[in-house]
Motif scaffolding. Sequence first.
Motif, mmCIF file in Angstrom:
data_model
loop_
_atom_site.group_PDB
_atom_site.id
_atom_site.type_symbol
_atom_site.label_atom_id
_atom_site.label_comp_id
_atom_site.label_asym_id
_atom_site.label_seq_id
_atom_site.Cartn_x
_atom_site.Cartn_y
_atom_site.Cartn_z
ATOM 1 N N SER A 69 -9.649 7.242 -2.565
ATOM 2 C CA SER A 69 -11.022 6.716 -3.078
ATOM 3 C C SER A 69 -11.650 5.180 -2.595
ATOM 4 O O SER A 69 -12.443 4.985 -2.523
ATOM 5 C CB SER A 69 -10.734 7.205 -4.219
ATOM 6 N N ARG A 70 -10.226 4.505 -2.358
ATOM 7 C CA ARG A 70 -10.479 3.577 -2.329
ATOM 8 C C ARG A 70 -11.123 3.930 -0.823
ATOM 9 O O ARG A 70 -12.256 2.764 -0.485
ATOM 10 C CB ARG A 70 -9.738 1.898 -2.452
ATOM 11 N N LEU A 71 -11.048 3.872 0.324
ATOM 12 C CA LEU A 71 -11.344 3.429 1.552
ATOM 13 C C LEU A 71 -12.394 4.705 2.211
ATOM 14 O O LEU A 71 -13.365 4.198 2.699
ATOM 15 C CB LEU A 71 -10.043 4.895 2.274
ATOM 16 N N LYS A 72 -13.177 5.763 1.161
ATOM 17 C CA LYS A 72 -13.888 6.730 1.583
ATOM 18 C C LYS A 72 -15.453 4.807 0.831
ATOM 19 O O LYS A 72 -16.825 4.873 0.523
ATOM 20 C CB LYS A 72 -14.112 7.371 0.188
ATOM 21 N N GLU A 73 -14.807 3.769 -0.103
ATOM 22 C CA GLU A 73 -15.942 2.804 -0.818
ATOM 23 C C GLU A 73 -15.810 1.740 0.489
ATOM 24 O O GLU A 73 -17.212 1.710 1.044
ATOM 25 C CB GLU A 73 -15.581 1.930 -2.061
ATOM 26 N N LEU A 131 1.024 -1.234 -0.225
ATOM 27 C CA LEU A 131 -0.574 0.126 -0.007
ATOM 28 C C LEU A 131 1.001 1.123 0.021
ATOM 29 O O LEU A 131 0.817 2.214 -1.088
ATOM 30 C CB LEU A 131 -0.618 0.006 1.097
ATOM 31 N N GLU A 132 2.132 1.351 0.707
ATOM 32 C CA GLU A 132 3.060 2.272 0.459
ATOM 33 C C GLU A 132 3.601 3.200 -0.498
ATOM 34 O O GLU A 132 3.676 3.577 -1.476
ATOM 35 C CB GLU A 132 4.287 2.207 1.495
ATOM 36 N N ARG A 143 0.668 6.101 -6.629
ATOM 37 C CA ARG A 143 -0.454 6.585 -7.696
ATOM 38 C C ARG A 143 -1.078 7.536 -7.256
ATOM 39 O O ARG A 143 -1.343 8.282 -7.703
ATOM 40 C CB ARG A 143 -1.262 5.416 -7.641
ATOM 41 N N GLY A 144 -0.809 7.899 -5.654
ATOM 42 C CA GLY A 144 -1.105 9.157 -4.965
ATOM 43 C C GLY A 144 -1.845 8.925 -4.503
ATOM 44 O O GLY A 144 -2.627 7.926 -4.333
ATOM 45 N N ARG A 145 -2.169 9.844 -2.944
ATOM 46 C CA ARG A 145 -2.601 9.970 -2.375
ATOM 47 C C ARG A 145 -4.163 10.126 -2.568
ATOM 48 O O ARG A 145 -5.695 9.133 -2.003
ATOM 49 C CB ARG A 145 -2.981 11.187 -1.408
ATOM 50 N N LEU A 203 -3.983 6.640 6.646
ATOM 51 C CA LEU A 203 -4.494 6.806 5.302
ATOM 52 C C LEU A 203 -4.408 4.503 5.130
ATOM 53 O O LEU A 203 -4.918 4.263 4.791
ATOM 54 C CB LEU A 203 -4.349 7.510 4.470
ATOM 55 N N VAL A 204 -3.253 5.141 5.422
ATOM 56 C CA VAL A 204 -2.330 2.940 4.640
ATOM 57 C C VAL A 204 -2.915 2.527 5.654
ATOM 58 O O VAL A 204 -3.082 1.127 5.394
ATOM 59 C CB VAL A 204 -0.918 3.374 4.335
ATOM 60 N N ARG A 205 -3.273 2.946 7.450
ATOM 61 C CA ARG A 205 -3.219 1.391 7.930
ATOM 62 C C ARG A 205 -4.974 1.040 7.858
ATOM 63 O O ARG A 205 -5.252 -0.053 7.597
ATOM 64 C CB ARG A 205 -2.848 2.436 9.046
ATOM 65 N N ALA A 206 -5.677 2.263 7.776
ATOM 66 C CA ALA A 206 -6.883 1.482 7.902
ATOM 67 C C ALA A 206 -7.802 0.582 6.500
ATOM 68 O O ALA A 206 -8.452 0.201 6.551
ATOM 69 C CB ALA A 206 -7.864 3.422 7.470
ATOM 70 N N LEU A 207 -6.205 1.577 4.970
ATOM 71 C CA LEU A 207 -6.812 0.126 4.382
ATOM 72 C C LEU A 207 -5.706 -0.661 4.684
ATOM 73 O O LEU A 207 -6.738 -1.887 4.603
ATOM 74 C CB LEU A 207 -6.139 0.627 2.925
#
Length: 317
Positions: free
Chosen positions: A144-148, A130-131, A137-139, A163-167
């Motif tokens: 957007s993936r996390l919002k889904e 993910l990092e 690809r950028g934040r 952000l990375v940790r949540a995914l």
Amino acid sequence: MNATERQLPVIAIVGPTGSGKSDLAIELALALGGECINADSMQFYRGMDIGTAKVSTDEMRGIPHHLLDIMGVREEASVAVFQQQARDLFDEISSRGKYPILVGGSGLYVRAALDVLEFPETDASVRARLEGELKERGRGVLLSRLKEVDPESASRVKDDRRLVRALEVHEVTGRPFSSFMPQREYVRPTVQVGLNGDRAQLHERLHARVVKMAERGLLKEVEELEPVGLREGKTASKALGYAQFLKVLDSERGLLPESENYTVEQAIDDTTVATRQFARRQITWFNADPRVNWLDWNDPEKLEKAIDLTKSFTPVE
């Protein structure tokens, strides 16, 4: 859990740095029969004594203190590991008919020990992937993936690490990261006692405390910790006072530009400011918990009041 364990609540002494938590915890332990458990994450580190205001053997007055000096300065503290250690100690101390007294101002560590709080699994390979994706690809793509999959966490993340940790959590556990948020629900009977007081007086106390640390030899302590990895420690190197006094060493060794000459006096001032800011964050954190029973540190009856609060949590046979 036996009957003795059920009878004795955990006592947690919380509040901002410099408010007298350690002194009250020791007085309570002497009065009620208890043992102290450290919940100040910087006091885990061996050798970090002066700058963390760690209680000395004499100051302990014979009261056992747990989870002090359990790590080297290169190590990184884990809230999940602390949670298990603290809860094991709750059981162990209670089984001896003593009160477990948790004392410290590291808010997340206090919550982890006292409340229902589950720590999601980790996977280094997933995090690394993910990092890498974040870098390539950028934040925006990851957000957007996390919002889904977890819109609640997506609305809260403030930096790339979270952000990375949540995914990572969602991918590893199949659950949204937000589902792991702590609840204000004790894992066992608990009474929280908070110490606070006049803000201007707190500022004066904190400045005097930093001055005393410098007089007691904080610079020497920092210099002695440097060869065993203070600079390399992710957590220890950023501790209040230690980062500032490392800079003094750099200045004395000519490692800073002349225009950035940095003295002990400047380190005292900067440490005082940083400590005041930290105290303000601690007050905000603990004020958010309605279960904390606040006492004024200047109240001559604060020990008696804390004892009364504790006894009110003890079931009558």
